[in-house]
Design an enzyme around this catalytic site. Structure first.
Site, PDB file in Angstrom:
ATOM      1  N   ASP A 190       4.820   6.122  -4.333  1.00 12.69           N
ATOM      2  CA  ASP A 190       3.686   6.831  -3.741  1.00 12.69           C
ATOM      3  C   ASP A 190       3.827   6.821  -2.214  1.00 12.69           C
ATOM      4  OD1 ASP A 190       0.939   7.892  -3.575  1.00 12.69           O
ATOM      5  OD2 ASP A 190       0.524   5.906  -2.733  1.00 12.69           O
ATOM      6  N   ASP A 227       0.885   7.784   0.613  1.00 12.56           N
ATOM      7  CA  ASP A 227      -0.244   7.305   1.415  1.00 12.56           C
ATOM      8  C   ASP A 227      -0.753   5.968   0.868  1.00 12.56           C
ATOM      9  OD1 ASP A 227      -1.997   7.418   3.509  1.00 12.56           O
ATOM     10  OD2 ASP A 227      -2.803   9.383   2.991  1.00 12.56           O
TER      11      ASP A 227
HETATM   12 MG   LIG Z   1      -1.516   6.099  -2.327  1.00 13.12          MG
END
Ligand SMILES: [Mg+2]
Length: 256
Positions: A10, A12
């Site tokens: 992932d 952010d």
């Molecule tokens: Mg995230």
């Protein structure tokens, strides 16, 4: 423990926060690269193109080429291709979605559409919503890049794509197919792009409700990192635990 042969990561809250790289994100990716372990950055963000995301990461010193990025916009465009190649699409979204639809050979149109696809649009208008509703009522396949109802920002929780999409669901009485995490659709595409199987691929993310559940739904092992959305305090009450967790990514470096 057998080292994982590929990583789905992932962005952010895992690699960066806003415009700042998180501690050890660079070292984490450097070690994967040094060991020739393939990795794919997977984001529910539909707004930006692969090139824009790769440029942002490179600017932070995190190695990334456009082909190392899978967004919900790309996944949506590929999914549409599986249903109807060269589809006539009505899209609400930003650069990332329009770019992905065109790259997959779809046509952007305002009426008689095969597909309506909704992504994050900061210039959303009543007219755009109306057009989407009319096309869905007329039988267009209804897709949404992701169901996130909020986006955490410096100002607080702002409406996310799931909230925008809900206007069309409520108005038409039809539910969309969501592409992004925690749905397994996008995980299947991530594994396909990496060319590895779920047993040997590790999913890394900060958000239990999207990243970790996506991994669990797809039957993959998961590594949760507490540098983003889900705080450690929630860990004891999580219904299904991630396979592993770390406070920061440096704790995982010996396992790569
Ligand atoms: Mg995230």
């Amino acid at each position: 423990m057998t080292p994982y042969q590929a990583y789905v990561i992932d962005l952010d809250g895992t690699m960066y926060r806003g415009d700042e790289p998180l501690p050890f994100a660079r070292a984490f990716v450097d070690k994967l690269a040094a060991k020739h372990i393939p990795y794919l950055f997977l984001t529910n963000n539909s707004s930006r193109t692969q090139e824009q995301i790769a440029a942002k990461l490179e600017h932070m010193g995190i190695r990334c080429r456009p082909e190392n990025v899978l967004t919900t916009s790309i996944a949506a465009a590929i999914f549409i291709n599986q249903q109807k190649p060269g589809a006539r699409c009505y899209a609400i979204g930003e650069d990332g979605l329009f770019d992905a639809l065109k790259k997959e050979g779809h046509r952007i149109a305002g009426d008689h559409c095969d597909v309506v696809v909704i992504g994050m649009d900061r210039d959303l208008t009543y007219e755009k919503l109306s057009r989407a509703c009319l096309e869905v009522q007329n039988g267009a396949l209804f897709l949404s890049t992701n169901g996130d109802v909020t986006i955490p920002t410096e100002r607080g929780l702002e409406p996310g794509n799931g909230a925008l999409t809900s206007v069309i669901s409520v108005s038409t009485g039809k539910d969309p197919i969501f592409i992004g995490k925690p749905e397994s659709l996008i995980m299947d595409q991530a594994l396909k792009q990496l060319g590895t199987d779920k047993a040997s691929t590790l999913l890394v993310g900060d958000n239990y409700d999207t990243d970790i559940l996506a991994g669990i739904h797809a039957g993959m092992d998961t590594l949760m990192v507490f540098t983003g959305v889900t705080p450690y305090e929630r860990y004891p009450s999580l219904p299904e635990k991630p396979t592993y967790y770390v406070n920061q990514l440096n704790e995982w470096l010996p396992h790569i």
